[in-house]
Design a protein around this motif. Sequence first.
Motif, PDB file in Angstrom:
ATOM      1  N   TYR A  34       0.851  -1.183   0.000  1.00 42.72           N
ATOM      2  CA  TYR A  34       0.000   0.000   0.000  1.00 42.72           C
ATOM      3  C   TYR A  34       0.893   1.241   0.000  1.00 42.72           C
ATOM      4  O   TYR A  34       2.114   1.138  -0.061  1.00 42.72           O
ATOM      5  CB  TYR A  34      -0.921  -0.016   1.245  1.00 42.72           C
ATOM      6  N   CYS A  54      -5.615  10.638  -2.708  1.00 40.00           N
ATOM      7  CA  CYS A  54      -5.075   9.681  -1.735  1.00 40.00           C
ATOM      8  C   CYS A  54      -4.281   8.652  -2.532  1.00 40.00           C
ATOM      9  O   CYS A  54      -3.116   8.865  -2.820  1.00 40.00           O
ATOM     10  CB  CYS A  54      -6.240   9.082  -0.951  1.00 40.00           C
ATOM     11  N   SER A  67      -9.275  -0.549   6.349  1.00 44.12           N
ATOM     12  CA  SER A  67      -9.877   0.301   5.347  1.00 44.12           C
ATOM     13  C   SER A  67      -9.213   0.166   3.980  1.00 44.12           C
ATOM     14  O   SER A  67      -9.676   0.766   3.013  1.00 44.12           O
ATOM     15  CB  SER A  67      -9.831   1.781   5.787  1.00 44.12           C
ATOM     16  N   GLY A 102     -10.549   6.065  -5.506  1.00 46.06           N
ATOM     17  CA  GLY A 102     -11.703   6.290  -4.643  1.00 46.06           C
ATOM     18  C   GLY A 102     -12.033   7.762  -4.483  1.00 46.06           C
ATOM     19  O   GLY A 102     -13.180   8.177  -4.682  1.00 46.06           O
ATOM     20  N   HIS A 109     -13.618   9.066   6.320  1.00 50.74           N
ATOM     21  CA  HIS A 109     -12.247   9.091   5.832  1.00 50.74           C
ATOM     22  C   HIS A 109     -11.901  10.492   5.356  1.00 50.74           C
ATOM     23  O   HIS A 109     -12.768  11.207   4.852  1.00 50.74           O
ATOM     24  CB  HIS A 109     -12.112   8.097   4.676  1.00 50.74           C
ATOM     25  N   ASN A 123     -13.231  12.221   2.244  1.00 51.14           N
ATOM     26  CA  ASN A 123     -14.625  12.684   2.140  1.00 51.14           C
ATOM     27  C   ASN A 123     -14.718  14.194   2.332  1.00 51.14           C
ATOM     28  O   ASN A 123     -15.123  14.907   1.410  1.00 51.14           O
ATOM     29  CB  ASN A 123     -15.541  11.938   3.111  1.00 51.14           C
ATOM     30  N   ASP A 148     -19.600   5.540   0.086  1.00 52.26           N
ATOM     31  CA  ASP A 148     -18.162   5.381  -0.092  1.00 52.26           C
ATOM     32  C   ASP A 148     -17.869   3.884  -0.097  1.00 52.26           C
ATOM     33  O   ASP A 148     -18.004   3.211   0.918  1.00 52.26           O
ATOM     34  CB  ASP A 148     -17.447   6.083   1.068  1.00 52.26           C
ATOM     35  N   ALA A 193     -15.325   2.007  -0.147  1.00 51.33           N
ATOM     36  CA  ALA A 193     -14.077   1.398   0.340  1.00 51.33           C
ATOM     37  C   ALA A 193     -14.334   0.150   1.165  1.00 51.33           C
ATOM     38  O   ALA A 193     -13.485  -0.727   1.247  1.00 51.33           O
ATOM     39  CB  ALA A 193     -13.290   2.417   1.153  1.00 51.33           C
ATOM     40  N   HIS A 210     -19.307   4.706  -4.941  1.00 50.79           N
ATOM     41  CA  HIS A 210     -18.034   4.535  -5.653  1.00 50.79           C
ATOM     42  C   HIS A 210     -17.406   3.224  -5.210  1.00 50.79           C
ATOM     43  O   HIS A 210     -17.634   2.757  -4.094  1.00 50.79           O
ATOM     44  CB  HIS A 210     -17.082   5.724  -5.453  1.00 50.79           C
ATOM     45  N   ASN A 252     -13.758   0.938  -4.944  1.00 52.70           N
ATOM     46  CA  ASN A 252     -12.301   0.976  -5.012  1.00 52.70           C
ATOM     47  C   ASN A 252     -11.854  -0.339  -5.635  1.00 52.70           C
ATOM     48  O   ASN A 252     -11.734  -1.347  -4.929  1.00 52.70           O
ATOM     49  CB  ASN A 252     -11.690   1.109  -3.615  1.00 52.70           C
ATOM     50  N   LYS A 275      -9.218  -2.161  -4.027  1.00 50.13           N
ATOM     51  CA  LYS A 275      -9.437  -2.765  -2.705  1.00 50.13           C
ATOM     52  C   LYS A 275     -10.274  -4.023  -2.890  1.00 50.13           C
ATOM     53  O   LYS A 275      -9.731  -5.106  -2.983  1.00 50.13           O
ATOM     54  CB  LYS A 275     -10.127  -1.764  -1.782  1.00 50.13           C
TER      55      LYS A 275
HETATM   56  C1  PLP Z   1     -13.030   4.756   3.688  1.00 51.06           C
HETATM   57  C2  PLP Z   1     -12.210   5.257   2.528  1.00 51.06           C
HETATM   58  N1  PLP Z   1     -12.738   6.154   1.681  1.00 51.06           N
HETATM   59  C3  PLP Z   1     -12.026   6.633   0.622  1.00 51.06           C
HETATM   60  C4  PLP Z   1     -10.728   6.247   0.407  1.00 51.06           C
HETATM   61  C5  PLP Z   1      -9.974   6.874  -0.725  1.00 51.06           C
HETATM   62  O1  PLP Z   1      -9.728   5.923  -1.746  1.00 51.06           O
HETATM   63  P1  PLP Z   1      -8.512   6.176  -2.709  1.00 51.06           P
HETATM   64  O2  PLP Z   1      -7.254   6.029  -1.895  1.00 51.06           O
HETATM   65  O3  PLP Z   1      -8.661   5.137  -3.764  1.00 51.06           O
HETATM   66  O4  PLP Z   1      -8.653   7.585  -3.256  1.00 51.06           O
HETATM   67  C6  PLP Z   1     -10.142   5.294   1.247  1.00 51.06           C
HETATM   68  C7  PLP Z   1      -8.754   4.826   0.999  1.00 51.06           C
HETATM   69  O5  PLP Z   1      -7.961   4.718   1.914  1.00 51.06           O
HETATM   70  C8  PLP Z   1     -10.897   4.795   2.352  1.00 51.06           C
HETATM   71  O6  PLP Z   1     -10.361   3.912   3.188  1.00 51.06           O
END
Ligand code: PLP
Lengths: 441, 441, 497, 497
Positions: free
Chosen positions: A85, A310, D78, D139, D171, D174, D244, D246, D266, D268, D271
């Motif tokens: 990661y 992110c 997460s 994400g 997160h 958001n 979200d 995730a 959305h 991921n 993930k």
């Molecule tokens: C709960 C949550 N939302 C959104 C994200 C953001 O996703 P990304 O890293 O693909 O932008 C993450 C990633 O760590 C997450 O754990």
Amino acid sequence: MLGTIGVSSIEDLFKEIPASLRLDRPLALGEGRSEQEVFDELRALAGLNVSCEDEVSFLGAGMYDHYVPALVDSITQRSEFLTPYTPYQPEISQGGLQAMFEYQTAISELTGLPISNASVYEGPSAVGAAGYVAKLTNGRPKFVVSRGVHPHSRMTLATMAHAWGVEVIEAPLSDGLTELPALDQGVSAVIVQQPNFLGVVEDLESLAAQAHGVDALAISACDPLPLALLRTPGECGVDIAVGEGQSLGNRLDYGGPSFGFFATTDALVRRVPGRISGETRDVDGKRGFVLTLQTREQHIRRERATSNICTSQALNALAGAIYVSWLGRRGIVELVELMLQLTAYARERLAAVPGVTVLHQRPVVREFAVALDAPVEQVLVACRRAGIGAGYPLGGDYPELGEALLVAITERRSREDIDRLAEALGAAVASANKASAGAPA
Amino acid sequence: MLGTIGVSSIEDLFKEIPASLRLDRPLALGEGRSEQEVFDELRALAGLNVSCEDEVSFLGAGMYDHYVPALVDSITQRSEFLTPYTPYQPEISQGGLQAMFEYQTAISELTGLPISNASVYEGPSAVGAAGYVAKLTNGRPKFVVSRGVHPHSRMTLATMAHAWGVEVIEAPLSDGLTELPALDQGVSAVIVQQPNFLGVVEDLESLAAQAHGVDALAISACDPLPLALLRTPGECGVDIAVGEGQSLGNRLDYGGPSFGFFATTDALVRRVPGRISGETRDVDGKRGFVLTLQTREQHIRRERATSNICTSQALNALAGAIYVSWLGRRGIVELVELMLQLTAYARERLAAVPGVTVLHQRPVVREFAVALDAPVEQVLVACRRAGIGAGYPLGGDYPELGEALLVAITERRSREDIDRLAEALGAAVASANKASAGAPA
Amino acid sequence: MTDDQLTIYERSKPGRRAFVAPVLDVPERDLDELLPEAMRRSAPARLPEISEPEIVRHYNRLSKRNFDLDTGFYPLGSCTMKHNPKLHERIAALPGHARLHPAQHPSRAQGALELMWRLQDALGEIAGLPHVSLQPSAGSHGELAGVLLTRAYHEDRGEHRTKVLTPDTSHGTNPATVTMGGYEVVKVGTDERGNVDLGDLRAKADQDVACLMLTNPSTLGLFETGIEEVQRIVHGVGATLYYDGANLNAIMGICRPGDMGFDIVHFNLHKSFTQPHGGGGPGAGPVAVSDRLEPYLPVPQVVRRVPEGNGAEPHYDLDFERPKSIGRLRGFQGNYGVFVRSYAYIRSLGAPGLRDVSENAVLNANYLVARLREEGVLEYLPVAYDRLCMHEFVLSGGPMKRDLGVRTLDLAKRLLDFGVHPPTVYFPLIVDEALLVEPTETETKETLDEFAEIVSTILKEAANDPEVARQAPYSTPVRRLDEAAAARRPVVRQQLD
Amino acid sequence: MTDDQLTIYERSKPGRRAFVAPVLDVPERDLDELLPEAMRRSAPARLPEISEPEIVRHYNRLSKRNFDLDTGFYPLGSCTMKHNPKLHERIAALPGHARLHPAQHPSRAQGALELMWRLQDALGEIAGLPHVSLQPSAGSHGELAGVLLTRAYHEDRGEHRTKVLTPDTSHGTNPATVTMGGYEVVKVGTDERGNVDLGDLRAKADQDVACLMLTNPSTLGLFETGIEEVQRIVHGVGATLYYDGANLNAIMGICRPGDMGFDIVHFNLHKSFTQPHGGGGPGAGPVAVSDRLEPYLPVPQVVRRVPEGNGAEPHYDLDFERPKSIGRLRGFQGNYGVFVRSYAYIRSLGAPGLRDVSENAVLNANYLVARLREEGVLEYLPVAYDRLCMHEFVLSGGPMKRDLGVRTLDLAKRLLDFGVHPPTVYFPLIVDEALLVEPTETETKETLDEFAEIVSTILKEAANDPEVARQAPYSTPVRRLDEAAAARRPVVRQQLD
Ligand SMILES: Cc1ncc(COP(=O)(O)O)c(C=O)c1O
Ligand SMILES: Cc1ncc(COP(=O)(O)O)c(C=O)c1O
């Protein structure tokens, strides 16, 4: 395991989910399949595509069919690079963090700017990200964007600017070069592209100067390979240089994943989006690397972050770093000069084809635009029959250019390929005209 | 560097080579080429081959188009497995040595024999190696070799036996099964194959018993996948089981590199050729692995070694070990049973085709022989036009079978493929006969 | 976390699996009907039961317990541990090469046959001998081919010869091959300059001698300066002169075995021509021979057929019509995947590149000797024969053992702690406490400098405490292993129950 | 040997190179004529000068300084660090996928478009929302898409809304996205069971609210039991409900966001759908939406066109004719290479397999809680909300800090010495000294057991000497790094001269 948990069935583990919300049927996705079956099925889909291995392709328009050396794959496929990661635990992520640091150095060298982040998503969204930094920096209500900027970048920026209430004003091209309108203090940033979408090398320095004349930021999207030869954004006084990194050791992949780069001046370092790797020491004084300046980022600053990014494109940026090391200080110049020569040859060769006109006689690096005396779509179809992807039709994005085609020449294209293109184009234009001539008025 | 050495030119470093022997011209090999050019050139050569990806292939005859799972490539391509030499320094080679140990265990399990080495070159030379062990063991003047042993193995053994002054006597096949002649004390070893070259499952136990009746060694070449289902050489009293390992996770590669396996009884352990990994402890009592019983080997025993083999096929044997772990205890049985079913279907399907006769109604696993009412070569040509590699023509090796074809069915072939084969064969035989009928007498 | 030493059998858990079977799309028949129970094994093979993630982790962890060429310096003498270009793996994996069935009809394998033909041609040019067989699977297999070719040659002329000469410096595979080839080994001595002792050779070369197996440069890394005289002596008694190609890396494009009078050459494609060693193979050991040995080459031979007139395309084929051939040495056409890599290598370098390889290999070796001298290492580890070396050189640990009480083995083990693969040890046999060092052309000056400094550091360390080296290594996954115990009570497979 | 810490710039030596240029086969023109000097950079980019072998070794050595999923346990909450099947890399590398130009005419990219269309279809089914855009790159990019879709939706209805609600457990992406989307963030509290505080939600949900961004299960690993009421409240004020994705790994095939009333989801793909993380990307963040948001999806959309009658084949195309679309979020069609892997994953598992994934993910998480309880770990690291968790759970290091003087950070660093990647730390923010643990479905019982034992070992160790954890790690390539210094005087590139 259920016993240890103290439940009697898997079902029990889901009992907090209201029955009314449970899916009372299997998903409509069919059964699972064996590895061999899945491989065969997806290979069959791949077989329905005409890739750059299946035709002689002159497609560019932002992504290019460069040769990706084998060592890029062999290194990026190492699980130590492929599967971790984001390096949140630096002590066990020194490999990735140092690679980012080396990548940042390469981007900094190519752009002539002191600061690079560790990557953003890709080219067009990088332009949007640069616009956001401009907005955060001076909060002014207008972006002036050259029509020479990639249409996808202009659209992406517009999508985001709309949410910020920032107006996007387009600066026209005159004979292939950006012509800025009169600027005023309402302008947040001037955004151009080098070389521009039509392949023409812009006078970045004067454009940046005009932006600075009204204290606006000068932002340039750049194609990183040509930067090995061109006057750098840094030398030209550009504040933010972004771009699509695909041409640095990333495969085409029908458009992604690749990476975007983001480089800027020291002045803007604390507004940069995304990860940045920085050098430091451990408790024993040993050199090490960490994600730094994190107070810019969403996981620390949340609603006050300078970006929401992110996950970005670490592995693709790594491929870029490996690729430029493979090319090396001299090799990258040799490669771009090679393309410069091939492109010059191609431009002359096509210019000599009846019914084909080169659009502007200005310096280009590996891409240029031509006008055709016949409907482009018809010509493209004919060329495909000859096994040639003749280029990118400009009509959709630049109706003002009429029947125009954008032709890209990489080191993968030989003189023979170019000659074949010239013949195919010539034949196609001629027969198209014969046909229409023959057609009843 | 020359200065440090104390010479003034590279030339000086070669001055011990008599001038009369120096090559006074460049080698006639042309200039060097860029990576991209070499890739394109060798890809073009690959394009001139019709691989199992380009046709529906029923070719077997010792090597088989099985699916090689992706994890085999990703593991064997790790530089830590790909690039080291033979593990002469065990302290920094535990990965390779343990992998050999695990491989040996797998081969031991498959063959039902307690001892396996770490690999020999490939199948036919493994038969030769087994013959050499027999020669060293009892020094007798004759090998009795079944005609059911792969022709390449018989030829290879003959080549080597000639140098040892050992006579090779061929035991005929009757209705697909080996029929041993009367044996005597002059027989060093009886050598058979399981399943034999025509795909038929031999009665290994009785053959071994007959060999032991004259105190000769019983040697069996085996196809390792079928061993997941078949009575093992160990159960049948075989002294040495060897074979071609390609079908265990190795690609076809036009015949190599793959690996040969060599398994035997405790009695013969000190005559085994090649590397053997053995378990031991380090000075701290930690478990570790080393190359063991090296007093068998050329680097220690020189002219008294039990074989001259040095570099063998470690990486290919590793692929085999990974593959059987991927299949696993149950999976390997499921896979072989799947082939058994597909092969039974294919045999029935072809039997129903006019002009095609199944050669012997005996149990087979994944390969069987059919006779055709038309010239095989003609039929093969016709099938190729239909995109089918119908099988291996037996005429060259087994003229006594007339116009015969050996057909292999792996898990890569579907029912549809088999039906296509049946139709193509039927059509080809028919048209061949029509043609010849039409031909003037 | 999980003990890195667990075997995959120890990680196995009932019911786990990676493989999923494709669906059976034909009517299922009763197993007993297809394969009577009497023909089936009584119990399943006790293979591991394990998931893909666990397999991947298992081998990943094992891989981290291996030292490899892509990680550090690997000056293993006689093994030519040069860089393996990544391009070669990409090319060899192309389906047109990797999924080509070896029994495919030659008309449908033209690319493979052309590649093999071109490789034969290139190897013949490099060796200076016109006829090449790619069939042998490794060096020692090529040696066997050479000995069998020699036998066929003499038998064809009605001669019965019983002996083969090998220098006392020869690699173990040479004498082992001689025995396997049905000959008696006669050892030839080495003179004080490290060359073959011509007197001894003359004395032993008689009508019973079938062949002299030589490598030039020798395993001492020295060019056999008397090679022309050697050739006269050997041919004088009607024997063949065999060239062990393991050391070809020193002379590519500079001189050629054929021009020296050798009749047979084997190549180690996994040494001079970059096939990765794979931890002990695969390799390939093609042989090149002179006209008089050509008739005996193995079947099949890859040939190029140029049809008569009418401008028809030449094509490539497998020739089995070789009445005098020794026959087969293995199945099918040889280690084709290795040929692909080696041909890619030759194409990449071309003639100038191959010559650079040998020049730099020799430059690096001589530079390393010079640096070791500068570091004072040669005091305890003198060069066995103090001449300009070729691509490798031999040090003697004799003085080190005598004066410091540290054996060559100890030095080797101590090198492990510095992240260096030790040179070949205790070979060649005629040098006391031998250390055979081959840096190869792909190493940098910095690496060579650092190696020289490391050796000198180890010697200094040994000077004030030999125990440090004697107990080494310390930083490896395991420390010195008890090889004697392993051989006494061999445990060569996992015990399962 | 060579210092593993040297950068590739420090390894660079003038004149070295890996790249060889293809031959220029066209007449060479004068550089100044093609590109006047005034347009050229004054000095070359100071890229490394280094050979292929040295590049390979450099990155190989770097790789050995990374911990990775293929080597050990990676319960990073997460982030869903599940195994990445090797098959996916093989498929994605096929030239028909990997060398397909994004501007290729749709008629010549039918395989890619069909794959994308099928993936859209599958994701829509999993989410319970019919319309999918694959365009977003990750994400957070998907979140931005969601917020912009919400804006377009309201604007289209003439509504002007200014606020977006996010729970205090959300997160960081958001709230960051909300700001970037031009809205003001309003935080909603969490009740004592770990659910959204419905009272607080009711209080804050008004006509200015455009959207509520939620993840369910929440970042606490708990199923939002009040989701139906939440949905009523949010829709009651005309706002959209955003999911979200995730945490989708907990509920695939069990329940669906669409059925819960979410308007936008959305995913991921890096993930739940096994795109390898690559040390920080690539990923992909497709969005699925309900009918009322469909008109605003980005351009282009992948569509399947079924020609009128005459039994003509359906084909796939890119649809740009979307007048109400928010426009583009990036170039071309998105991260296609990621789509290939995720589609391969969905095909491999099918419906039953996907449900197994979620069942085992939840089973593993609850089993791990139970084992930690057995080991007595929860005494110092209590579960933040003691309910059945879904695929992950949150521990609070508060008591550990208070009673043992060891912070969550110290525990994390000490875990490194045991070869485990620590869970996510200090998130969610509302839990004191939070530790967010997500084992994923691809881990074995043995691994979970061992992890529980390791944590308990560390706590025991801390009980009699907290310094051990406070000073950890000890066995890593580097020890604790000074992040403050790095940020104070940022050195973010190699200094060259
Ligand atoms: C709960 C949550 N939302 C959104 C994200 C953001 O996703 P990304 O890293 O693909 O932008 C993450 C990633 O760590 C997450 O754990
Ligand atoms: C001098 C010499 N001859 C022959 C061989 C045997 O080659 P192979 O290991 O390929 O059988 C070697 C390999 O170590 C060698 O060094």
